[in-house]
Design a protein around this motif. Structure first.
Motif, PDB file in Angstrom:
ATOM      1  N   PRO A  14       0.819  -1.208   0.000  1.00  0.00           N
ATOM      2  CA  PRO A  14       0.000   0.000   0.000  1.00  0.00           C
ATOM      3  C   PRO A  14       0.858   1.265   0.000  1.00  0.00           C
ATOM      4  O   PRO A  14       1.873   1.323   0.695  1.00  0.00           O
ATOM      5  N   GLY A  15       0.442   2.239  -0.782  1.00  0.00           N
ATOM      6  CA  GLY A  15       1.157   3.515  -0.835  1.00  0.00           C
ATOM      7  C   GLY A  15       2.223   3.573  -1.904  1.00  0.00           C
ATOM      8  O   GLY A  15       2.785   4.645  -2.147  1.00  0.00           O
ATOM      9  N   ALA A  39      -0.990   1.918  -5.140  1.00  0.00           N
ATOM     10  CA  ALA A  39      -1.520   0.647  -4.650  1.00  0.00           C
ATOM     11  C   ALA A  39      -2.290   0.877  -3.360  1.00  0.00           C
ATOM     12  O   ALA A  39      -1.843   1.621  -2.503  1.00  0.00           O
ATOM     13  N   SER A  40      -3.469   0.244  -3.233  1.00  0.00           N
ATOM     14  CA  SER A  40      -4.219   0.402  -1.990  1.00  0.00           C
ATOM     15  C   SER A  40      -4.337  -0.917  -1.243  1.00  0.00           C
ATOM     16  O   SER A  40      -5.166  -1.051  -0.347  1.00  0.00           O
ATOM     17  N   ARG A  41      -3.536  -1.895  -1.603  1.00  0.00           N
ATOM     18  CA  ARG A  41      -3.451  -3.113  -0.803  1.00  0.00           C
ATOM     19  C   ARG A  41      -2.216  -3.891  -1.221  1.00  0.00           C
ATOM     20  O   ARG A  41      -1.535  -3.515  -2.160  1.00  0.00           O
TER      21      ARG A  41
END
Lengths: 235, 234
Positions: A14-15, A39-41
């Motif tokens: 993430p990030g 990306a969020s996961r």
């Protein structure tokens, strides 16, 4: 022109910035922040043309309509059964979706399925509040008697099944076991010989561990070939 | 009096050595381990799972629930009473607030994401280490999150501004301890506490120090998560 910052099939967290530029489109597991796609996961990057999405590698199962799952009956309701889905939400199997035979009003539902019994069922509907409806009408959907239950990471289920079921049929062929894989990460295995049943269990655990490594099918085939007489039970 | 040299000989803006791992607790949905100097935290995430007690459920969104504890033998010789304490409850609450802006559990109504943090060894900066470990564990558990939360403390001893205080500095009679947590990309502040007195100008400088350290912490966490899925040659 935009630019992709990561390699295809790379693990991202993430990030992490995956791409910059407005010509790429964020899909599942990603979001747009200004020019960039983030990306969020945790997952594997999958770039298809201009669409960037993530394939999850970990996480609990979340019910989805159309999934075939395996779970135990946890409660008996007025007109059906409550089934554990191996997620945060339990599901309801209604009388009319469970059996085509006539069940009289007020009949004792334990005669059909009782608490603790496992069943293979299909999710017909998931509401916005995550209420889950099930059906037992369909090919292969039934109560499961005997056998053993194995829990695996639900995200690895597609690899256990393989393309058009190739992986699971290979396990069946080598171990002479009946194997059913629920999309919620619950696997049911039933075999005649305990050594081979154990081989099936170990094979599935191996697939789960090595799911993201390329050349999985060959590795599993070699493993099954090397242990084709089954795994000895230790005394 | 002036603080000329740090007790452990580091530079004033130098962070203690960090290391991290993901997936250390096999039965958990996700887990993380974060070590900074002698401070060490384990975090395990379970869920989203059904929320009990039921009256704490929210029909609108999932709930994040943190639990922070120091192990009895973790500090410098005084036995810490096991289990939760007034201090533990406070830190659990600020951890929830520090992590909540990063994660998106709006789809998981009536459910809970449990984060358990245990510290086997402590040398100041435990809440920051706990937040970093929890952040790794949440990502490992596949929880949707827009960024990793990175945390570290800054502070002041005598006349010097420092980054990443150790216990001797944290407990210094003329010391100020400022733990902060931020989203790594946006530098959005999610935790800011302070122990001691400091001028607003110096607080600003301390914040800048922390902002500058964010990338270092994020990189340690990122490589920990990636290492879990590395293809091992047999």
């Amino acid at each position: 022109m935009g630019e992709i910052k990561v390699k295809n099939r790379e693990v991202v967290v993430p990030g992490e910035t995956l791409a910059t530029g407005m010509d790429f489109l964020p899909s599942f597991g990603t979001y747009r922040d200004g020019e960039g796609i983030i990306a969020s996961r945790l997952g594997l990057v999958n770039v298809e043309g201009k669409v960037i999405k993530l394939v999850p590698l970990s996480g609990a199962y979340h019910p989805k309509a159309g999934d075939t799952i395996i779970g135990p009956v946890t409660d008996i309701l007025m007109t059906g059964w409550r089934v554990d889905t191996n997620s945060a939400y339990s599901a309801v199997l209604n009388l009319k979706d469970a059996s085509s035979e006539f069940i009289a009003r007020g009949a004792d539902l334990r005669k059909y399925f009782t608490i603790g019994e496992y069943m293979m069922v299909k999710i017909t509907q998931v509401t916005s509040q995550n209420l889950v409806d099930l059906t037992m009408k369909g090919p292969g959907l039934r109560k499961l008697t005997g056998g053993r239950i194995l829990n695996v990471n639900a995200n690895k289920v597609p690899r256990i099944i393989g393309k058009q079921g190739s992986m699971v049929s290979m396990i069946k062929q080598y171990t002479n076991c009946r194997v059913l894989v629920g999309q919620n990460g619950v696997v049911w295995i039933s075999g005649e010989e305990p050594e081979k049943e154990l081989l099936a269990v170990e094979t599935i655990k191996k697939i789960e561990r090595e799911a993201h490594i390329p050349g999985l099918t060959d590795a599993i085939k070699a493993y099954l070939e090397a242990n084709k007489d089954g795994i000895k039970l230790s005394a | 009096m002036a603080y000329e040299k740090r007790f452990d000989g580091r530079g004033f803006e130098e962070i203690r050595p960090m290391s991290a791992k993901a997936g250390v607790i096999k039965r958990a949905t996700g887990s993380g381990w974060f070590k900074i100097g002698n401070t060490e935290a384990y975090a395990a995430v379970y869920g989203p799972r059904e929320m009990f007690p039921r009256f704490k459920q929210s029909a609108e969104a999932g709930v994040l629930r943190c639990h922070y504890t120091m192990m009895p033998f973790s500090s410098a010789g005084d036995r810490v009473r096991p289990g939760t304490s007034r201090r533990g409850k406070e830190i659990s609450a600020v951890m929830e607030r520090a992590l909540r802006p990063a994660i998106d559990i709006s789809d998981f109504n009536n459910s809970v994401v449990d984060v358990f943090v245990e510290l086997p060894q402590t040398d100041a900066g435990t809440r920051c280490a706990a937040i970093c470990a929890a952040s790794i564990a949440l990502a490992d558990a596949g929880i949707p999150m827009k960024d990793l939360v990175c945390a570290i403390s800054a502070g002041k001893v005598e006349d010097k501004l420092l980054l990443d205080l150790e216990y001797n500095e944290d407990s210094h009679e003329n010391g100020v301890d400022i733990p902060m947590a931020m989203l790594h990309n946006s530098k959005e502040l999610t935790l800011l506490q302070m122990d001691g007195e400091i001028s607003s100008e110096e607080l600003g400088k301390a914040m800048e120090l922390i902002k500058g350290a964010m990338d270092q912490i994020y990189d340690v966490m990122k490589s920990a998560l990636k290492a879990k899925f590395e293809v091992k040659q047999e």
